[in-house]
Design a protein around this motif. Structure first.
Motif, PDB file in Angstrom:
ATOM      1  N   ASP A   7     -18.966 -27.728  -3.757  1.00 30.34           N
ATOM      2  CA  ASP A   7     -19.212 -27.345  -5.157  1.00 30.34           C
ATOM      3  C   ASP A   7     -18.462 -28.220  -6.152  1.00 30.34           C
ATOM      4  OD1 ASP A   7     -16.604 -26.508  -4.836  1.00 30.34           O
ATOM      5  OD2 ASP A   7     -16.959 -24.425  -5.449  1.00 30.34           O
ATOM      6  N   GLY A   8     -17.765 -29.263  -5.646  1.00 33.21           N
ATOM      7  CA  GLY A   8     -17.053 -30.181  -6.515  1.00 33.21           C
ATOM      8  C   GLY A   8     -15.609 -29.833  -6.768  1.00 33.21           C
ATOM      9  N   THR A   9     -15.158 -28.654  -6.363  1.00 30.33           N
ATOM     10  CA  THR A   9     -13.745 -28.316  -6.515  1.00 30.33           C
ATOM     11  C   THR A   9     -12.917 -29.114  -5.513  1.00 30.33           C
ATOM     12  OG1 THR A   9     -14.040 -26.432  -5.025  1.00 30.33           O
ATOM     13  CG2 THR A   9     -14.197 -26.017  -7.404  1.00 30.33           C
ATOM     14  N   ILE A  10     -11.636 -29.198  -5.757  1.00 27.83           N
ATOM     15  CA  ILE A  10     -10.751 -30.051  -4.957  1.00 27.83           C
ATOM     16  C   ILE A  10     -10.256 -29.277  -3.744  1.00 27.83           C
ATOM     17  CG2 ILE A  10      -8.567 -31.320  -5.028  1.00 27.83           C
ATOM     18  CD1 ILE A  10      -9.280 -31.611  -8.141  1.00 27.83           C
ATOM     19  N   ALA A  11     -10.379 -29.898  -2.578  1.00 29.07           N
ATOM     20  CA  ALA A  11     -10.149 -29.207  -1.305  1.00 29.07           C
ATOM     21  C   ALA A  11      -8.704 -29.253  -0.833  1.00 29.07           C
ATOM     22  CB  ALA A  11     -11.055 -29.822  -0.228  1.00 29.07           C
ATOM     23  N   ILE A  12      -7.838 -29.952  -1.521  1.00 27.88           N
ATOM     24  CA  ILE A  12      -6.459 -30.117  -1.061  1.00 27.88           C
ATOM     25  C   ILE A  12      -5.716 -28.789  -1.148  1.00 27.88           C
ATOM     26  CG2 ILE A  12      -4.284 -31.322  -1.502  1.00 27.88           C
ATOM     27  CD1 ILE A  12      -5.974 -33.552  -2.808  1.00 27.88           C
ATOM     28  N   PRO A  13      -5.166 -28.284  -0.049  1.00 24.91           N
ATOM     29  CA  PRO A  13      -4.417 -27.021  -0.091  1.00 24.91           C
ATOM     30  C   PRO A  13      -3.239 -27.110  -1.068  1.00 24.91           C
ATOM     31  CG  PRO A  13      -4.896 -27.633   2.175  1.00 24.91           C
ATOM     32  CD  PRO A  13      -5.280 -28.813   1.327  1.00 24.91           C
ATOM     33  N   GLY A  14      -3.101 -26.117  -1.931  1.00 24.19           N
ATOM     34  CA  GLY A  14      -2.004 -26.081  -2.886  1.00 24.19           C
ATOM     35  C   GLY A  14      -2.268 -26.807  -4.189  1.00 24.19           C
ATOM     36  N   PHE A  15      -3.408 -27.505  -4.297  1.00 31.78           N
ATOM     37  CA  PHE A  15      -3.663 -28.312  -5.495  1.00 31.78           C
ATOM     38  C   PHE A  15      -3.700 -27.456  -6.759  1.00 31.78           C
ATOM     39  CE2 PHE A  15      -6.371 -30.353  -8.634  1.00 31.78           C
ATOM     40  CZ  PHE A  15      -5.854 -31.643  -8.677  1.00 31.78           C
ATOM     41  N   LEU A  45     -12.009 -39.590   2.203  1.00 31.95           N
ATOM     42  CA  LEU A  45     -12.362 -39.406   0.801  1.00 31.95           C
ATOM     43  C   LEU A  45     -13.385 -38.284   0.634  1.00 31.95           C
ATOM     44  CD1 LEU A  45     -12.614 -43.144  -0.351  1.00 31.95           C
ATOM     45  CD2 LEU A  45     -10.691 -41.578  -0.629  1.00 31.95           C
ATOM     46  N   ASP A  46     -14.314 -38.201   1.558  1.00 33.93           N
ATOM     47  CA  ASP A  46     -15.350 -37.175   1.472  1.00 33.93           C
ATOM     48  C   ASP A  46     -14.759 -35.776   1.577  1.00 33.93           C
ATOM     49  OD1 ASP A  46     -18.183 -36.315   1.440  1.00 33.93           O
ATOM     50  OD2 ASP A  46     -17.759 -35.676   3.487  1.00 33.93           O
ATOM     51  N   ARG A  47     -13.657 -35.629   2.272  1.00 33.13           N
ATOM     52  CA  ARG A  47     -13.065 -34.313   2.491  1.00 33.13           C
ATOM     53  C   ARG A  47     -12.041 -33.940   1.413  1.00 33.13           C
ATOM     54  NH1 ARG A  47     -11.687 -34.016   8.863  1.00 33.13           N
ATOM     55  NH2 ARG A  47     -11.213 -31.848   8.294  1.00 33.13           N
ATOM     56  N   LEU A  48     -11.924 -34.777   0.376  1.00 41.53           N
ATOM     57  CA  LEU A  48     -11.043 -34.434  -0.746  1.00 41.53           C
ATOM     58  C   LEU A  48     -11.652 -33.360  -1.637  1.00 41.53           C
ATOM     59  CD1 LEU A  48      -9.773 -37.972  -1.812  1.00 41.53           C
ATOM     60  CD2 LEU A  48      -8.526 -36.216  -0.519  1.00 41.53           C
ATOM     61  N   LYS A  49     -12.986 -33.216  -1.590  1.00 41.78           N
ATOM     62  CA  LYS A  49     -13.663 -32.232  -2.427  1.00 41.78           C
ATOM     63  C   LYS A  49     -14.544 -31.306  -1.591  1.00 41.78           C
ATOM     64  CE  LYS A  49     -13.746 -34.382  -6.974  1.00 41.78           C
ATOM     65  NZ  LYS A  49     -14.594 -34.699  -8.151  1.00 41.78           N
ATOM     66  N   ASN A  50     -14.700 -30.109  -2.104  1.00 44.49           N
ATOM     67  CA  ASN A  50     -15.606 -29.142  -1.500  1.00 44.49           C
ATOM     68  C   ASN A  50     -17.035 -29.404  -1.967  1.00 44.49           C
ATOM     69  OD1 ASN A  50     -13.496 -27.543  -0.232  1.00 44.49           O
ATOM     70  ND2 ASN A  50     -12.960 -26.870  -2.304  1.00 44.49           N
TER      71      ASN A  50
END
Length: 460
Positions: free
Chosen positions: A240-248, A233-238
């Motif tokens: 700065d709060g942006t979403i870390a999922i590739p392609g999102f 869950l912690d790695r779902l966001k960067n």
């Protein structure tokens, strides 16, 4: 056309309208709980009987889930037809201890009616029934044709409505659809919503050992599903709060310059919002302001997490399972299924080999963006100004109404009138949900005015 006679009847009968609304609110029609199945049906039957009582031809339709109610008053073959949508099911009331009064014993205080469903959506939908009733009483008939579609599964994603619309699409044809299942811009600024975020909602289940283990005997060798889940869950966001999922973000439609300027012109009070939320500051996406982040940018939130022992006292245990629910609000042109797929690939790639991860898509909704220039939408704006005494603003809403795209795709409806009659602080889905009696009255006035505005805005 002057509506003095109609508005006078609303004033005369408002106390009765409130008593009737209390009857509907007292039914605990919580669609997600199987033990309330009978109550959901009872609420549907209440709506059915009320439609008949005010002069509509109405029918209850059983589905594989909860019933759908349809009602009609179509006496004018050459005049426009308005389809009205609402839902009679409600969210669970938990935590009930946080309510100031019992959630299914409606109470009126300080100009508000408090109960689960007061604003979402029984109170708002009921304004339509009362508007139809008062126009029929004052004028003897409606100026246009009216159809109603009222379901009992909106709060669980309307799983059976698509099949129902497909089967009854000819019967439900209309020139526009009116939906009031949202809010005004503020308590003094009414609004019409032209954009809705979509939704991808998933559940993660992490399986570790076959059973709970003593953390003293097995700590250090047994993988802990909570640790694995929290790391995911912690790695779902960067940072700065942006979403870390590739392609999102690949398909995200950028905000047009005119739209950003229009949002800046809205009377948005960030300090007031922070005070209402009890927060010292807001989490805003870099490059966007709070209103844009709240209504027109994609999001990801963990909605719930469980596993192990959380009761009173101590129990030293390595849990066998842990889980979480995650929702992602989507914007045009993101697709729920595609987002669910990139999410699933990402978390499965991150999952450590010592545990097993299952990802389940629970439900989704397409984002919506509609034209503000359609004559039916402008008719709705004039009607709201008549009812509330203030011209509405046009807004995008951060929430989702999954059925809107069903109406576009299956019924071919482009004129979707999202007339929010509640307020942003009504507490929908929260304890002490409420609906202002002033908004209830003005909503009835606005819907009555809409019937007459529709007569002239789209003459066949």
């Amino acid at each position: 056309m002057p509506l003095t006679d109609v508005f006078q009847k609303i004033d005369t009968n408002l106390d009765r309208y409130v008593r009737e609304l209390k009857e509907l609110l007292a039914i605990p029609s919580v669609s997600t709980y199987s033990h309330h199945r009978g109550d959901v049906r009872r609420a549907g039957e209440w709506v059915l009987n009320h439609c008949k009582r005010i002069g509509l031809e109405a029918q209850l339709h059983d589905t594989a889930g909860h019933p759908v109610i349809t009602a009609f008053r179509c006496h004018h073959p050459s005049r426009p037809t308005l389809l009205i949508y609402g839902h009679y099911d409600v969210q669970p009331a938990e935590p009930e201890e946080d309510w100031n009064a019992l959630p299914f014993q409606p109470t009126v205080r300080d100009g508000f009616i408090y109960a689960r469903g007061a604003s979402d959506d029984k109170g708002q939908f009921f304004t339509y029934l009362k508007a139809l009733e008062v126009v029929l009483a004052a004028r003897g008939d409606l100026p246009i044709n009216v159809k109603l579609l009222v379901e009992g599964e909106e709060e669980i994603g309307s799983p059976h409505l698509g099949a129902f619309l497909n089967k009854h699409r000819e019967q439900l044809k209309a020139d526009a659809i009116a939906i009031s299942d949202g809010s005004q811009f503020s308590d003094t600024v009414p609004a019409i919503t032209y954009g809705l975020r979509g939704l991808a909602y998933l559940e993660l289940s992490v399986q570790g050992p076959r059973t709970d283990l003593h953390s003293g005997s097995f700590g250090g060798i047994a993988p802990n599903p909570i640790h694995a889940l929290v790391n995911l869950l912690d790695r779902l966001k960067n940072p700065d709060g942006t979403i870390a999922i590739p392609g999102f973000y690949d398909a995200v439609a950028p905000l047009e310059p005119w739209e950003r300027e229009a949002m800046k012109a809205l009377p948005f009070d960030e300090d007031k919002l922070k005070a209402y939320l009890g927060l010292p500051s807001l989490c805003v996406e870099p490059g966007y302001n709070a209103l844009e982040s709240k209504t027109a940018r994609p999001t990801l939130d963990v909605n719930g997490i469980w596993g192990g022992f959380s009761g009173e006292g101590a129990k030293t245990v390595i849990p066998a399972k842990a889980g979480a629910k995650v929702s992602m609000r989507l914007v045009p042109h993101q697709k729920p299924q595609e987002i669910a797929e990139v999410f699933t690939r990402y978390v499965k790639d991150l999952c450590p080999k010592e545990v097993r991860l299952e990802v389940k898509a629970l439900h989704g909704a397409e984002p919506v963006l509609m034209s503000r220039d359609l004559p039916q939408v402008q008719a709705a704006a004039r009607a709201i100004e008549t009812g509330f005494g203030v011209a509405p603003v046009f807004i995008r809403e951060g929430g989702s109404i999954p059925i809107v795209n069903l109406f576009k795709e299956l019924l071919g409806l482009e004129a979707i009138l999202l007339m929010g009659l509640g307020r942003p602080d009504d507490g929908a889905h929260a304890p002490n949900e409420r609906f202002a009696l002033r908004d209830f009255k003005n909503g009835i006035r606005s819907v009555a005015a809409l019937l007459f505005e529709m007569e002239t805005c789209c003459v066949r």
